[in-house]
Enzyme design. Sequence first.
Site, PDB file in Angstrom:
ATOM      1  N   ASP A 112     -12.813 -20.037 -16.763  1.00 46.44           N
ATOM      2  CA  ASP A 112     -11.363 -20.094 -16.696  1.00 46.44           C
ATOM      3  C   ASP A 112     -10.996 -20.251 -15.230  1.00 46.44           C
ATOM      4  O   ASP A 112     -11.573 -19.578 -14.361  1.00 46.44           O
ATOM      5  CB  ASP A 112     -10.745 -18.797 -17.219  1.00 46.44           C
ATOM      6  CG  ASP A 112     -10.844 -18.649 -18.730  1.00 46.44           C
ATOM      7  OD1 ASP A 112     -11.499 -19.488 -19.371  1.00 46.44           O
ATOM      8  OD2 ASP A 112     -10.261 -17.686 -19.257  1.00 46.44           O
ATOM      9  N   HIS A 168     -20.280 -20.220 -17.442  1.00 42.88           N
ATOM     10  CA  HIS A 168     -21.139 -20.749 -18.496  1.00 42.88           C
ATOM     11  C   HIS A 168     -21.687 -22.123 -18.120  1.00 42.88           C
ATOM     12  O   HIS A 168     -21.166 -22.786 -17.217  1.00 42.88           O
ATOM     13  CB  HIS A 168     -20.338 -20.846 -19.797  1.00 42.88           C
ATOM     14  CG  HIS A 168     -19.774 -19.534 -20.267  1.00 42.88           C
ATOM     15  ND1 HIS A 168     -20.205 -18.908 -21.410  1.00 42.88           N
ATOM     16  CD2 HIS A 168     -18.816 -18.729 -19.735  1.00 42.88           C
ATOM     17  CE1 HIS A 168     -19.533 -17.774 -21.573  1.00 42.88           C
ATOM     18  NE2 HIS A 168     -18.677 -17.648 -20.561  1.00 42.88           N
ATOM     19  N   SER A 272     -13.028 -15.249  -7.975  1.00 41.97           N
ATOM     20  CA  SER A 272     -13.468 -15.985  -6.795  1.00 41.97           C
ATOM     21  C   SER A 272     -13.367 -17.477  -7.077  1.00 41.97           C
ATOM     22  O   SER A 272     -12.416 -17.929  -7.693  1.00 41.97           O
ATOM     23  CB  SER A 272     -14.874 -15.579  -6.369  1.00 41.97           C
ATOM     24  OG  SER A 272     -15.146 -16.045  -5.072  1.00 41.97           O
TER      25      SER A 272
END
Length: 307
Positions: A112, A168, A272
Site C-alpha cells: 500500500d 509482497h 517508509s
Amino acid sequence: MNPPLNPPSSPPSTARPSLTTLLKEDLNFLLTNRVPRLALTRAMGRYARIDSPWLTRLSLAVWRCFTDLDLSEAQAPPDGRWRSVRQVFTRALKPGLRPIAADTAVLCSPCDAIVGACGAVQGTTAFQAKGYPYSLNELFGPTQDSTPFHDGEFITLRLTSAMYHRFHAPADLRLEHVTFHSGDTWNVNPIAVRRVERLFCRNERAVLRARLAPGLGGHPIALVPVAAILVASLRLHALDLTLSQGWGGPTELPCDAASRKGEELGWFEHGSTILVFVPKGFTRARGIEPGARIRMGEPLLRLPART
C-alpha cells in the site's frame, strides 16, 4: 555536515507557496529532522516492543491525533487486544482484502503506498523529487551492478505511518541477493524529499535483487526498502532475519528464494519507502503517477512486449 536545504540544482518554481505554507514546512522539517534522528529511532524501537495493552491503547489514541489510522482491515489478535505498538505497526490484514492483479503481464504493487517520483531512469540517474537527482550506483552501493536498470523505469512508493506495512512479491520471482546499507534516518516525507539531496542514498536501506520467473522473461528487478526516522528495522522472511541499525554495513546476504506473485516478503517496523527498479522496456500501469494512491496487488508495471 548537514546537506544544503536549497541546492542550486533546484529549478525555479512557477507557483510561489504562501508564507503560512513555508512556515509549516519549516516547522515540520525542524521537528522531524533537526533532532537526534538515530537516537530517537533506537528509542522508538525499544518503546514499540513494550508488551502492555494499556500503554498500547494510549499510544494508539495519540497516534490517531496525527494520522488517519484505521484498524478495521487488520487481523486483530485472538483476544482482540493489541499488546504493543510494534504489533500494530506490523499487523496482517484480514484474508481477501488485497486481490492480486491476475494478468501475468502485470507486476503488481508490492505494498500500500502513495506514488512519489516515477518515470524513466536517465542513464544512471533517478529523481527523488523534481530537481533532486540521485545515482543508482550510489543507491545500490559499490558491490552491486546497477547496469540492468540504466535507462530503465523507476517508481517511488511511500508508505505513511498509518498504512499496512507489509510488502509482497510483485510477480513470480526468485530473490537472489540482499545488500544492507547502514545509514542515517532522515524523514522521507515529501517535505524532506524536496530539501535533502540524495536522501535515499544517505538513509539506511536494503537492496533486494531478484529475477522474474522464466515464463515472465526472466527480467531482473530491484526493490529498495528505505528506512526513515523512527523506522530502521526491516524483516525479510527469505533470510529469516530482521535487519536493523546494529548490522552496520554494507552487509552482503546471498539468497535463493522463490516467491509467488502476492506472497509476503517481509515488513517494515513502521511506514517508509520502497523504490522499484525495472529494465528498459517496462511501462507504468495506467494511473501510476505522482500523488496516486495504490494498494498492494493493484497493477504497477507492465512487462515489455514480447517480440
